[in-house]
Design a protein around this motif. Structure first.
Motif, PDB file in Angstrom:
ATOM      1  N   ALA A 132      20.437 -23.846 -28.458  1.00  0.00           N
ATOM      2  CA  ALA A 132      21.011 -25.042 -27.956  1.00  0.00           C
ATOM      3  C   ALA A 132      22.237 -24.889 -28.772  1.00  0.00           C
ATOM      4  CB  ALA A 132      20.196 -25.943 -28.357  1.00  0.00           C
ATOM      5  N   SER A 133      22.981 -24.823 -30.368  1.00  0.00           N
ATOM      6  CA  SER A 133      23.740 -24.695 -30.759  1.00  0.00           C
ATOM      7  C   SER A 133      24.983 -23.926 -29.549  1.00  0.00           C
ATOM      8  CB  SER A 133      23.998 -24.414 -31.676  1.00  0.00           C
ATOM      9  OG  SER A 133      25.154 -24.290 -32.304  1.00  0.00           O
ATOM     10  N   CYS A 134      24.834 -22.455 -29.203  1.00  0.00           N
ATOM     11  CA  CYS A 134      24.902 -22.290 -28.053  1.00  0.00           C
ATOM     12  C   CYS A 134      25.489 -22.883 -27.066  1.00  0.00           C
ATOM     13  CB  CYS A 134      25.240 -20.521 -28.457  1.00  0.00           C
ATOM     14  SG  CYS A 134      24.554 -19.964 -29.598  1.00  0.00           S
ATOM     15  N   ILE A 138      29.383 -23.426 -25.658  1.00  0.00           N
ATOM     16  CA  ILE A 138      29.895 -22.663 -24.468  1.00  0.00           C
ATOM     17  C   ILE A 138      30.245 -23.913 -23.082  1.00  0.00           C
ATOM     18  CG2 ILE A 138      28.770 -21.677 -22.124  1.00  0.00           C
ATOM     19  CD1 ILE A 138      27.387 -19.767 -24.447  1.00  0.00           C
ATOM     20  N   THR A 139      29.420 -25.206 -22.866  1.00  0.00           N
ATOM     21  CA  THR A 139      29.277 -25.888 -22.644  1.00  0.00           C
ATOM     22  C   THR A 139      30.687 -27.111 -22.257  1.00  0.00           C
ATOM     23  OG1 THR A 139      28.106 -27.326 -22.997  1.00  0.00           O
ATOM     24  CG2 THR A 139      27.354 -25.828 -20.849  1.00  0.00           C
ATOM     25  N   ASP A 306      28.725 -17.413 -19.159  1.00  0.00           N
ATOM     26  CA  ASP A 306      30.001 -17.996 -20.111  1.00  0.00           C
ATOM     27  C   ASP A 306      30.710 -17.610 -21.378  1.00  0.00           C
ATOM     28  OD1 ASP A 306      31.155 -18.797 -16.583  1.00  0.00           O
ATOM     29  OD2 ASP A 306      30.212 -20.481 -17.995  1.00  0.00           O
ATOM     30  N   ASP A 307      29.408 -17.071 -22.240  1.00  0.00           N
ATOM     31  CA  ASP A 307      29.922 -16.959 -23.527  1.00  0.00           C
ATOM     32  C   ASP A 307      30.782 -15.325 -23.980  1.00  0.00           C
ATOM     33  OD1 ASP A 307      29.009 -16.517 -26.770  1.00  0.00           O
ATOM     34  OD2 ASP A 307      28.560 -14.280 -25.852  1.00  0.00           O
ATOM     35  N   GLY A 312      26.345 -13.275 -22.700  1.00  0.00           N
ATOM     36  CA  GLY A 312      24.593 -13.139 -22.852  1.00  0.00           C
ATOM     37  C   GLY A 312      24.034 -14.156 -24.055  1.00  0.00           C
ATOM     38  N   LEU A 313      23.011 -13.860 -24.496  1.00  0.00           N
ATOM     39  CA  LEU A 313      22.421 -14.083 -25.717  1.00  0.00           C
ATOM     40  C   LEU A 313      22.044 -13.628 -26.991  1.00  0.00           C
ATOM     41  CD1 LEU A 313      20.539 -16.256 -26.974  1.00  0.00           C
ATOM     42  CD2 LEU A 313      18.265 -15.142 -26.362  1.00  0.00           C
ATOM     43  N   ARG A 314      23.397 -13.841 -27.832  1.00  0.00           N
ATOM     44  CA  ARG A 314      23.785 -13.391 -29.463  1.00  0.00           C
ATOM     45  C   ARG A 314      22.392 -13.419 -30.159  1.00  0.00           C
ATOM     46  NH1 ARG A 314      28.862 -15.134 -31.155  1.00  0.00           N
ATOM     47  NH2 ARG A 314      28.738 -16.383 -29.752  1.00  0.00           N
ATOM     48  N   TYR A 315      21.298 -13.069 -29.864  1.00  0.00           N
ATOM     49  CA  TYR A 315      19.715 -13.635 -30.599  1.00  0.00           C
ATOM     50  C   TYR A 315      19.168 -12.043 -30.518  1.00  0.00           C
ATOM     51  CZ  TYR A 315      16.130 -15.629 -33.457  1.00  0.00           C
ATOM     52  OH  TYR A 315      15.151 -15.831 -34.188  1.00  0.00           O
ATOM     53  N   GLY A 316      18.208 -11.686 -31.234  1.00  0.00           N
ATOM     54  CA  GLY A 316      16.902 -11.167 -31.106  1.00  0.00           C
ATOM     55  C   GLY A 316      16.773 -10.051 -31.916  1.00  0.00           C
TER      56      GLY A 316
END
Length: 443
Positions: A132-134, A138-139, A306-307, A312-316
């Protein structure tokens, strides 16, 4: 059983208790509780047996969708372990994760279709907040404030503990995000009416307007750890509209309620108020494997291209999307569909609620309520609730204490006969807390 076997079993039981007491640190438990803790050695269906051979109906397991010893789930896990136990999903791929994500998308509203697979509910909520925060950053609309229930519970990590106002979740670290916590405006026993939905929605409207622009609202559709609180009908619909007006993402924590527990596949389906991000966990792995799912709108996923760092997602986590856990989840969902366990939860839950309703007349009981196949007996205080848990155990029934309430959470495979057994045992246990007053009540 021979005397030799009995002696050997007793010796092994004693050794197990010594090892446990000496080496194991139990989560969310008083240290001294280890002496009296049940040593469960076997399970089948809705029942478990302790080391002394005593049988209990397990109405305390938050994970149990298909019961103990389900051969279909065991076979799926065994076959997957033989084929490919798992790989790091950040570096490669495997076909089971895609199959599971596709099945999950089939249970979601249109557009809620992109799933990140993780290992636990805490990870899921933390990932949802990061997403949500990212997404907002990004937007071009960065936000940091989150609105939750003060009595909500969302996990054990620092970030997820920060959301809750419950005393046991407090931590000594710096607050990583700004949180506005909404206190329930009415007692739990008065929350179950459509009129209460307006009162509760007004409290959230005030919280949304009072402060910086809100990033998200994170709530459980049923407050589990906060005391087994059933939210009023119509509230989720009101909340969805409030979030839309405030530009806040709506995140539903269905870690406990997901996968049939409430008589629907997901609790939000009782009203059709779809979230922007859904976090689910416990029932998906059915207790056979750790797994959680964070399912987001497709457009939220697409924005991460657009990160500026990795696109992409920096989590995992290295075990996220684990192949064996995914196979267990697919098998669990298959059993649920074939055996009609969501519908069974709805029917058995109604029977249970009807049978425990008379407990309200007993001393020490404040309220009885429920949602799907989770029954709640609210007691006068936490000490009385704790005493009821012990009394139930003495009557062959395992239940769970949450604040001043006792929760009944059996497997979704429960039969009508087992519902009657549960009601019988908890009634006996409740009467045993105050036998003299109970006798007077029954005359």
């Amino acid at each position: 059983m021979s005397q030799t076997t009995q002696h050997t079993d007793a010796t092994e039981n004693d050794a197990a208790r010594v090892r446990d007491s000496r080496y194991v640190w139990h989560p969310w438990s008083r240290n001294e509780a280890e002496r009296d803790r049940l040593m469960i050695v076997r399970g089948q269906g809705s029942r478990v047996w302790d080391a002394a051979g005593r049988e209990y109906i397990d109405a305390s397991s938050l994970n149990s969708t298909v019961g103990y010893g389900n051969e279909d789930v065991i076979a799926a896990a065994t076959e997957q372990l033989r084929t490919l136990h798992g790989v790091d999903m950040s570096a490669t791929n495997h076909p089971v994760a895609g199959r599971l994500a596709e099945v999950l998308a089939g249970h979601m509203p249109e557009g809620l279709s992109r799933t990140l697979l993780l290992n636990s509910g805490s990870e899921g909520i933390e990932a949802a907040l990061m997403i949500a925060s990212c997404y907002r950053r990004i937007t071009g609309d960065p936000r940091n404030r989150v609105i939750t229930f003060a009595q909500g519970y969302h996990g054990s990590t620092v970030l997820t503990r920060t959301l809750s106002g419950l005393v046991p979740t407090g931590h000594p670290f710096q607050q990583p995000i700004e949180v506005t916590r909404v206190t329930l405006p009415l007692p739990a026993a008065e929350l179950r009416t459509p009129e209460a939905a307006k009162v509760l929605a007004a409290a959230f409207a005030e919280a949304l307007a009072d402060g910086d622009a809100p990033l998200a609202v994170v709530i459980e559709p049923f407050l589990n750890v906060g005391g087994g609180i059933v939210l009023p009908p119509g509230f989720l619909t009101e909340l969805r509209a409030l979030c839309d007006d405030a530009g806040a993402l709506l995140i539903f924590d269905e870690i406990f309620t997901g996968y049939g527990r409430t008589g629907k596949m997901f609790a939000f389906q009782h009203e059709g108020a779809a979230p922007d991000i859904l976090v689910s966990s416990k029932g998906l792995g059915a207790g056979y494997a750790p797994i959680s799912a964070v399912t987001a709108r497709q457009d939220i996923y697409a924005a991460f291209a657009d990160d500026e760092i990795i696109g992409g997602l920096r989590y995992g986590h290295t075990t996220a999307g684990h192949a064996t856990a995914s196979a267990v989840a697919i098998a669990t969902l298959g059993v649920m569909e074939r055996e009609g366990l969501v519908e069974n939860a709805e029917h058995r839950g109604r029977e249970l609620l009807e049978l425990i309703e008379p407990l309200r007349t007993l001393p020490g009981v404040v309220d009885t309520r429920g949602l799907g196949l989770v029954g709640v007996v609210e007691m006068a205080d936490m000490a009385t609730a704790a005493a009821l848990v012990v009394s139930c155990q003495e009557n062959g029934l395992m239940v769970r204490q949450q604040a001043a309430s006792v929760l009944i959470c059996p497997p979704l495979t429960l039969t009508s006969a087992e519902v009657e057994e549960i009601a019988e045992r908890i009634t006996t246990a409740t009467r045993a807390l105050a036998p003299e007053q109970s006798t007077e009540q029954s005359i």
